[in-house]
Write a protein that holds these residues in place. Sequence first.
Motif, mmCIF file in Angstrom:
data_model
loop_
_atom_site.group_PDB
_atom_site.id
_atom_site.type_symbol
_atom_site.label_atom_id
_atom_site.label_comp_id
_atom_site.label_asym_id
_atom_site.label_seq_id
_atom_site.Cartn_x
_atom_site.Cartn_y
_atom_site.Cartn_z
ATOM 1 N N ALA A 54 0.801 -1.089 0.203
ATOM 2 C CA ALA A 54 0.175 0.108 -0.135
ATOM 3 C C ALA A 54 0.730 1.248 -0.013
ATOM 4 N N SER A 55 1.868 1.335 0.793
ATOM 5 C CA SER A 55 2.997 2.390 0.724
ATOM 6 C C SER A 55 3.684 2.672 -0.441
ATOM 7 N N THR A 56 3.740 1.578 -1.209
ATOM 8 C CA THR A 56 4.286 1.693 -2.589
ATOM 9 C C THR A 56 3.350 2.203 -3.586
ATOM 10 N N VAL A 57 2.282 1.782 -3.564
ATOM 11 C CA VAL A 57 1.152 2.518 -4.434
ATOM 12 C C VAL A 57 1.106 4.034 -4.171
ATOM 13 N N ARG A 58 1.125 4.278 -2.867
ATOM 14 C CA ARG A 58 0.679 5.489 -2.490
ATOM 15 C C ARG A 58 2.054 6.589 -3.089
ATOM 16 N N ARG A 59 3.178 6.037 -2.766
ATOM 17 C CA ARG A 59 4.365 6.674 -2.847
ATOM 18 C C ARG A 59 4.606 7.087 -4.629
ATOM 19 N N LEU A 60 4.308 5.991 -5.331
ATOM 20 C CA LEU A 60 4.377 6.211 -6.691
ATOM 21 C C LEU A 60 3.172 7.400 -7.204
ATOM 22 N N ARG A 61 2.128 6.721 -6.693
ATOM 23 C CA ARG A 61 0.949 7.763 -7.234
ATOM 24 C C ARG A 61 1.281 9.383 -6.969
ATOM 25 N N LEU A 62 1.759 9.568 -5.585
ATOM 26 C CA LEU A 62 2.295 10.846 -5.148
ATOM 27 C C LEU A 62 3.270 11.378 -5.782
ATOM 28 N N GLN A 63 4.389 10.362 -6.300
ATOM 29 C CA GLN A 63 5.372 11.102 -7.078
ATOM 30 C C GLN A 63 4.926 11.245 -8.482
ATOM 31 N N ARG A 64 3.978 10.744 -8.958
ATOM 32 C CA ARG A 64 3.439 11.163 -10.528
ATOM 33 C C ARG A 64 2.761 12.584 -10.328
ATOM 34 N N ALA A 65 1.932 12.284 -9.160
ATOM 35 C CA ALA A 65 1.238 13.805 -9.113
ATOM 36 C C ALA A 65 2.261 15.013 -8.752
ATOM 37 N N TYR A 68 3.283 16.228 -12.151
ATOM 38 C CA TYR A 68 2.080 17.218 -12.606
ATOM 39 C C TYR A 68 2.060 18.505 -12.034
ATOM 40 N N LEU A 69 2.416 18.800 -10.885
ATOM 41 C CA LEU A 69 2.245 19.901 -10.213
ATOM 42 C C LEU A 69 3.491 20.645 -10.525
ATOM 43 N N ALA A 70 4.685 19.938 -10.753
ATOM 44 C CA ALA A 70 5.799 20.783 -11.015
ATOM 45 C C ALA A 70 5.901 21.117 -12.316
ATOM 46 N N ASP A 71 5.414 20.209 -13.475
ATOM 47 C CA ASP A 71 5.720 20.619 -14.894
ATOM 48 C C ASP A 71 4.668 20.926 -15.576
ATOM 49 N N PHE A 106 3.124 23.493 -2.904
ATOM 50 C CA PHE A 106 4.218 22.808 -3.719
ATOM 51 C C PHE A 106 4.414 23.323 -5.135
ATOM 52 N N ARG A 107 3.389 23.624 -5.799
ATOM 53 C CA ARG A 107 3.534 23.972 -7.120
ATOM 54 C C ARG A 107 4.187 25.359 -7.283
ATOM 55 N N ALA A 108 3.761 26.107 -6.040
ATOM 56 C CA ALA A 108 4.148 27.592 -6.036
ATOM 57 C C ALA A 108 5.551 27.833 -5.753
ATOM 58 N N SER A 109 6.112 26.911 -4.855
ATOM 59 C CA SER A 109 7.233 27.024 -3.945
ATOM 60 C C SER A 109 8.214 25.946 -3.834
ATOM 61 N N GLY A 110 7.730 24.893 -4.515
ATOM 62 C CA GLY A 110 8.680 23.410 -4.304
ATOM 63 C C GLY A 110 9.994 23.833 -4.865
ATOM 64 N N ASP A 111 10.986 22.831 -4.676
ATOM 65 C CA ASP A 111 12.288 22.779 -4.949
ATOM 66 C C ASP A 111 12.345 23.180 -6.659
ATOM 67 N N TYR A 220 21.886 17.287 -6.079
ATOM 68 C CA TYR A 220 20.465 17.530 -5.816
ATOM 69 C C TYR A 220 20.037 16.902 -4.724
ATOM 70 N N ARG A 221 19.057 17.717 -4.067
ATOM 71 C CA ARG A 221 18.413 17.225 -2.926
ATOM 72 C C ARG A 221 17.145 17.628 -2.899
ATOM 73 N N GLY A 222 16.042 16.615 -2.848
ATOM 74 C CA GLY A 222 14.777 16.969 -3.034
ATOM 75 C C GLY A 222 13.884 15.952 -3.893
ATOM 76 N N PRO A 223 12.570 16.165 -4.013
ATOM 77 C CA PRO A 223 11.747 15.318 -4.616
ATOM 78 C C PRO A 223 12.208 15.006 -6.207
ATOM 79 N N TYR A 224 12.255 13.697 -6.677
ATOM 80 C CA TYR A 224 12.701 13.610 -8.013
ATOM 81 C C TYR A 224 11.715 14.329 -9.009
ATOM 82 N N ALA A 225 10.363 14.600 -8.603
ATOM 83 C CA ALA A 225 9.530 15.512 -9.426
ATOM 84 C C ALA A 225 10.023 16.779 -9.858
ATOM 85 N N SER A 226 10.944 17.229 -8.905
ATOM 86 C CA SER A 226 11.508 18.423 -9.311
ATOM 87 C C SER A 226 12.804 18.611 -10.112
#
Length: 277
Positions: A54-65, A68-71, A106-111, A220-226
Amino acid sequence: MNRADYTRQLVDVCDYIYDHLDDDLDLFRLAEVAHLSSYHWHRVYHAMSGETAASTVRRLRLQRAAGYLADTAMPVAEVARRSGFASTEVFSRNFREAYGIPPARFRASGDHTLYRATAEAQAGRLPAHPVGLRRLEQRVIAASPHRGAFVDIGRAFTRAREGVGASPGGMVAVYYDDPEGAPEAELRSAAGIEIAADAPLPTQLERIVLPAGEYAVLAYRGPYASMRSAYTWFYGSWLPQSGRVPADHPVVEHYLNDPAVTPPGDLRTDIAVLLEG
């Protein structure tokens, strides 16, 4: 069954999760994919992967999200829907728990915003993620090829670990294409584990030699999405001002900690570009 059998089951479940991330992923269905009783499979998965299914599914979905927010300018409600959450409220609560701030903030001020072409960035001053020049020796990785969205490369790492297990050298990925310059389905990369030069190679993996030389390394330090914005800053600001020329070799990323047990904001990645001598 031996450990190799259990590891193959882990790979099968990992592939299923990536292929069905948009679906309602029932944990009992994952046990069926693994061909193990649901009474025991989730314990096996947790013990072998370091997190629950369940944590894997949640992590991957949030990583994808987060991507989307960053790009993109996609509305938060649409991000929530595309990321498999029942409502914007549920999504926002889960995102804040993982990333420390709500989706809109996060979209406005993330890494990723650190790398936008501000006057400070153009002047080459970005203390949060410095670039250093390093002389690296030749390295060899046992790699599993991956084609498709870079965000899904985790499934290739699972295959690499199946073949060679863990390694003190850590996880390494090679990226052959620019995600801005090719269709997502055609993006080429490889994920692997660093091994000794003379180590045997499992038949399902390929040997990739990373040449010795001088590299520009963005710590680099921070979320992969950034990271996409980090690349834009590196190629648009740091590299032109450096006076150096990149060699004819793909980008390499060295992952210094485990996303399964590390908060996104604390993830550490060395982005390495081989330079001409």
